[in-house]
Design an enzyme around this catalytic site. Structure first.
Site, PDB file in Angstrom:
ATOM      1  N   CYS B  89      -5.570  39.581  72.638  1.00  0.00           N
ATOM      2  CA  CYS B  89      -6.866  39.812  72.930  1.00  0.00           C
ATOM      3  C   CYS B  89      -7.003  40.831  74.261  1.00  0.00           C
ATOM      4  O   CYS B  89      -6.486  42.063  74.118  1.00  0.00           O
ATOM      5  CB  CYS B  89      -7.610  38.514  72.977  1.00  0.00           C
ATOM      6  SG  CYS B  89      -9.553  38.801  73.084  1.00  0.00           S
ATOM      7  N   HIS B 194      -6.179  36.461  67.535  1.00  0.00           N
ATOM      8  CA  HIS B 194      -5.629  35.139  68.461  1.00  0.00           C
ATOM      9  C   HIS B 194      -4.405  34.645  67.323  1.00  0.00           C
ATOM     10  O   HIS B 194      -4.901  33.825  66.627  1.00  0.00           O
ATOM     11  CB  HIS B 194      -6.605  34.031  68.821  1.00  0.00           C
ATOM     12  CG  HIS B 194      -7.498  34.751  69.998  1.00  0.00           C
ATOM     13  ND1 HIS B 194      -7.080  34.690  71.226  1.00  0.00           N
ATOM     14  CD2 HIS B 194      -8.657  35.613  69.884  1.00  0.00           C
ATOM     15  CE1 HIS B 194      -8.118  35.295  71.703  1.00  0.00           C
ATOM     16  NE2 HIS B 194      -9.070  35.642  71.341  1.00  0.00           N
ATOM     17  N   GLU B 196      -2.656  32.303  68.301  1.00  0.00           N
ATOM     18  CA  GLU B 196      -2.509  30.949  68.849  1.00  0.00           C
ATOM     19  C   GLU B 196      -3.642  29.993  67.941  1.00  0.00           C
ATOM     20  O   GLU B 196      -3.846  28.852  68.164  1.00  0.00           O
ATOM     21  CB  GLU B 196      -2.360  30.616  70.217  1.00  0.00           C
ATOM     22  CG  GLU B 196      -3.950  31.009  71.125  1.00  0.00           C
ATOM     23  CD  GLU B 196      -4.240  32.452  71.134  1.00  0.00           C
ATOM     24  OE1 GLU B 196      -3.665  33.277  70.736  1.00  0.00           O
ATOM     25  OE2 GLU B 196      -5.229  32.679  71.952  1.00  0.00           O
TER      26      GLU B 196
END
Lengths: 263, 214
Positions: B89, B194, B196
């Site tokens: 990001c 993202h 994650e």
């Protein structure tokens, strides 16, 4: 193509889920983390936790819930309830939330949205608007829907976005819990004045309602609680209904546990 | 044992990233130590470096530069020694020469280009670009392999990295035009989305990064 998000919402009080939850095969239905995992496995696109205690004790319990959920579910989390400042937002994000919803504090003092956006980025700032119909207009309520403010919801939504909100969580108090479907004119009225994503909330009674919020209300995401908690509508059914109505949804085959589909 | 330095500079959901990296490492077996750190000595010696980042380009850039010696240590490890690097990001956007969020702010300048406001052709499309969108892989790359056909990943941003050279764009997304979803050059990769927060696809991508030998 960007997908329409389907967002189960969990109301949390002192670290436990409230509102009835009736998941088959889930032993501890009160543990929000267990529920979060179940929704993760069913392919929820995002999860929303709302802290309805919004007390100091509740806050600590909420941070714990966010941390434990974020440890196990690698999916986007939105958290709200009792958020009063940019620092509150930072604490929630630090625990593993991706977005933080703010309501009363931002309605009372809209400039707070500016400092929040500056601190955490507008993409993490969700303006939660609880509104009630007044003739052909809507009024903003605060304090969990208890306090009328006299403010016009459409004008306030526009101002919130100008100041720093990156998303609107739009709840129709008239429809909330009725299962009669979303307030489509409300969604359209806000859509007409803001450019940020809108999450439709309040009134979902079945999968068709979710589809209507998107096709007629032009919502970017749909949020529901009880129809998912009670298994009246599974996430798979919600996805199918949205796809049938022509909305773009994340394919189920692309969803799996961390150990599953990626192999 | 492999040492991963997850850069701690007061920005980003480091907890989520740390847990997702741990899950990715578990899926590979072996021993991986993930250290959340702003210690230049730890960063300089790390086998791999991950730079998270959420929020505002200028805030993140000043946060990073506010940690003494961190940028220099990252540069020694990544640019001189060739340690694999992943930016996520704003951590990816910082690879650019300059970011244009509320005025111009200097980036790391590791991949030539600038970070510009996301401007889809269709003005009706909401900004931020928020939610799940498909990745289209532009260049075959170890880190972006094995993710399945048209993998969906989670985005949330209003600015995009626009590299000078199309060769640096590893993957793109479509949102009223095509934009960089991931960049890659030598031992450096970055994702606008993202991993994650992208469930199984994201964990696989992180595992790819952990086993990547550029």
């Amino acid at each position: 193509m960007l997908k329409t998000r389907i967002i189960p919402c969990l109301d949390v009080k002192n670290g436990r889920t409230v509102k009835g939850v009736n998941f088959v095969g889930l032993r501890d239905a009160g543990d929000p983390v267990a529920l979060a995992k179940a929704y993760d496995e069913q392919g929820a696109d995002e999860l929303c936790f709302l802290d309805i205690t919004a007390s100091v004790e509740g806050r600590g319990a909420m941070i714990d819930v966010i941390e434990r959920t974020a440890d196990q579910c690698f999916m986007p989390l939105t958290v709200g309830g009792g958020v009063r400042s940019a620092d509150d937002m930072v604490a929630m994000l630090g625990a593993g939330a991706d977005k933080v919803a703010i309501n009363t504090a931002a309605v009372d003092n809209p400039d707070i949205l500016r400092s929040c956006a500056r601190k955490v980025g507008r993409q993490a700032v969700v303006m939660a608007l609880d509104v009630k119909r007044r003739g052909d207009q809507w009024e903003v309520f605060t304090h969990g829907g208890r306090t009328p403010t006299g403010k016009d919801a459409i004008a306030f939504a526009r101002r919130a976005v100008e100041l720093g909100a990156g998303e609107i969580l739009l709840t129709s108090m008239d429809r909330d819990g009725t299962k009669e479907g979303f307030d489509i004119p409300l969604l359209r009225a806000v859509r007409d004045v803001v450019t940020v994503p809108i999450i439709a909330s309040g009134g979902a009674g079945n999968a068709r309602h979710l589809a209507e919020a998107v096709t007629e209300g032009l919502a970017d995401a749909v949020l529901a609680a009880s129809i998912f908690h009670f298994g009246e509508c599974t996430l798979a059914e919600a996805r199918a209904a949205l796809a049938e109505a022509g909305a773009s949804v994340r394919p189920f085959s692309a969803i799996g546990s961390a150990a599953g589909e990626a192999r | 044992m492999s040492q991963i330095a997850l850069i701690d500079y007061g920005s980003g959901n480091v907890r989520s990233m740390s847990r997702a990296l741990a899950a990715a490492a578990d899926s590979l077996g072996g021993t991986t130590l993930i250290t959340l750190t702003d210690d230049p000595d730890v960063i300089r010696k790390a086998d791999r470096i991950v730079l998270p980042g959420v929020g505002h380009f200028a805030d993140c850039a000043s946060g990073l530069r506010g940690r003494p010696g961190v940028v220099e240590a990252m540069s020694d490890a990544v640019r001189k020694r060739g340690a694999p690097f992943l930016g996520v990001c704003v951590g990816m956007q910082l690879l650019a020469d300059v970011g244009r969020e509320d005025g111009d702010t200097e980036g790391l300048g590791w991949i030539p280009g600038s970070v510009e406001p996301l401007a889809p052709d269709d003005p009706q499309l909401p900004i931020p670009h928020m939610g799940w969108n498909e990745l289209s892989i532009d260049h075959e790359h170890e880190v972006f392999s094995g993710l399945g056909a048209s993998p969906n990943v989670y985005f949330t941003h209003s600015y995009v990295f626009s590299p000078e050279s199309a060769a640096d764009v590893a993957a793109s997304f479509s949102y009223g035009g095509n934009f960089a979803a991931a960049v890659a050059r030598d031992n450096v990769v970055g994702t606008q989305f993202h991993p994650e927060k992208s469930q199984a696809v994201g964990i696989r991508l992180l595992a790819n990064f952990l086993s990547w030998s550029p």
